[in-house]
Design a protein around this motif. Structure first.
Motif, PDB file in Angstrom:
ATOM      1  N   LYS A 273      57.346  -7.521 -20.278  1.00  0.00           N
ATOM      2  CA  LYS A 273      57.639  -8.655 -20.924  1.00  0.00           C
ATOM      3  C   LYS A 273      59.001  -8.197 -21.581  1.00  0.00           C
ATOM      4  O   LYS A 273      59.979  -9.344 -21.661  1.00  0.00           O
ATOM      5  N   ASN A 274      59.065  -7.451 -22.562  1.00  0.00           N
ATOM      6  CA  ASN A 274      60.060  -7.231 -23.297  1.00  0.00           C
ATOM      7  C   ASN A 274      61.337  -6.808 -22.507  1.00  0.00           C
ATOM      8  O   ASN A 274      62.462  -6.947 -23.198  1.00  0.00           O
TER       9      ASN A 274
ATOM     10  N   ASN B 232      62.176  -8.662 -19.980  1.00  0.00           N
ATOM     11  CA  ASN B 232      62.534  -9.872 -19.625  1.00  0.00           C
ATOM     12  C   ASN B 232      61.938 -10.161 -17.950  1.00  0.00           C
ATOM     13  O   ASN B 232      62.551 -10.874 -17.292  1.00  0.00           O
TER      14      ASN B 232
ATOM     15  N   ILE C 198      56.103 -12.313 -15.340  1.00  0.00           N
ATOM     16  CA  ILE C 198      54.823 -11.800 -14.840  1.00  0.00           C
ATOM     17  C   ILE C 198      53.854 -13.063 -14.375  1.00  0.00           C
ATOM     18  O   ILE C 198      53.501 -13.979 -15.141  1.00  0.00           O
TER      19      ILE C 198
ATOM     20  N   TRP D 212      46.389 -11.527 -23.522  1.00  0.00           N
ATOM     21  CA  TRP D 212      47.469 -11.966 -22.504  1.00  0.00           C
ATOM     22  C   TRP D 212      48.039 -13.358 -22.449  1.00  0.00           C
ATOM     23  O   TRP D 212      48.836 -13.436 -21.348  1.00  0.00           O
TER      24      TRP D 212
ATOM     25  N   ILE E 232      51.584 -13.150 -22.392  1.00  0.00           N
ATOM     26  CA  ILE E 232      52.095 -11.986 -21.409  1.00  0.00           C
ATOM     27  C   ILE E 232      52.392 -12.633 -19.968  1.00  0.00           C
ATOM     28  O   ILE E 232      53.640 -12.643 -19.345  1.00  0.00           O
TER      29      ILE E 232
ATOM     30  N   ASP F   3      53.236 -15.642 -17.196  1.00  0.00           N
ATOM     31  CA  ASP F   3      53.771 -16.770 -17.399  1.00  0.00           C
ATOM     32  C   ASP F   3      53.101 -17.494 -16.403  1.00  0.00           C
ATOM     33  O   ASP F   3      53.122 -19.053 -16.766  1.00  0.00           O
TER      34      ASP F   3
END
Length: 222
Positions: free
Chosen positions: A100-101, A103, A106, A126, A129, A131
């Motif tokens: 996630k960090n 980019n 998910i 989550w 976390i 999408d």
């Protein structure tokens, strides 16, 4: 743009014992022979009715439906116990956060019900976390590519920009049918040999190795 789509049971969550236990309790409730772990592990990843039908093809649809209800009842009973736990595999949460960090988009493709997905997402924090999440309630069971295609469509991602990560041959066959890169993980329900035979592009043995594999993934049009 890169999308990592994860299976849940056997990939992120170590549900091996609880799924087998629910299958045994459900079988006892309708007076059929309880399945072995090896029988159960072969069908994990499919939608529940289809999974139990595949495991017990001699049962008529009404009995399979009853087995499905009793399996679900057993699972709900487990989760109602405050002492019940289903641990994440070591490194699972940390890998999701790192992706996630970095980019990554998910997604989720799981044979769980929508109720099960909500429970898992809430329990592990989550919501921010994932999408998108797609499950057994959203359409055909794995290995049909529907759930994976829904992930792609919802996020506007091409097949060449996506990776499917799962522990079962159903995940791998779904990915191959959808023309998505398939990464098998060796710590879940199916063996390395089974994943290889299903057509996994690569197999990893821990989450650090998965992270390295994803870092090396470069979306390229065929």
């Amino acid at each position: 743009m890169r999308l990592a789509v994860f299976d849940v049971d056997g990939t992120l969550v170590d549900s091996r014992a609880s799924i087998h236990r629910a299958a045994v309790e459900g079988a006892k409730a309708i007076n059929i022979d309880p399945p072995t772990y090896d029988e159960v592990r072969s069908i994990v990843g499919l939608s529940l009715f289809e999974a139990l039908q595949a495991m017990r093809p001699e049962l008529d649809p009404e009995t399979v439906a009853a087995y499905t209800r009793e399996f679900q009842n057993a699972f709900l009973t487990f989760h109602a116990d405050p002492d019940f736990t289903e641990a994440l595999y070591a490194g699972a949460h940390e890998t999701l956060v790192r992706l996630k960090n970095d980019n990554w988009l998910i997604g989720m493709a799981t044979g769980n019900s929508r109720r099960g997905v909500t429970r898992i997402v809430d329990r592990h924090g989550w919501k921010d976390i994932f999408d998108v999440t797609f499950c057994a309630d959203d359409g055909p069971s794995k290995p049909h590519p529907h759930m994976l295609q829904c992930n792609l469509s919802a996020l506007g991602v091409g097949t060449h920009q996506a990776v499917m990560i799962g522990d079962a041959t159903h995940d791998i066959r779904m990915a191959r049918t959808a023309q998505v890169h398939a990464i098998g993980v060796s710590w879940g329900f199916h063996t390395v040999e089974e994943l290889q035979d299903a057509g996994a592009h690569e197999i990893v043995h821990d989450f650090k190795a998965l992270e390295r594999s994803l870092e090396a993934f470069v979306p390229v049009l065929a």
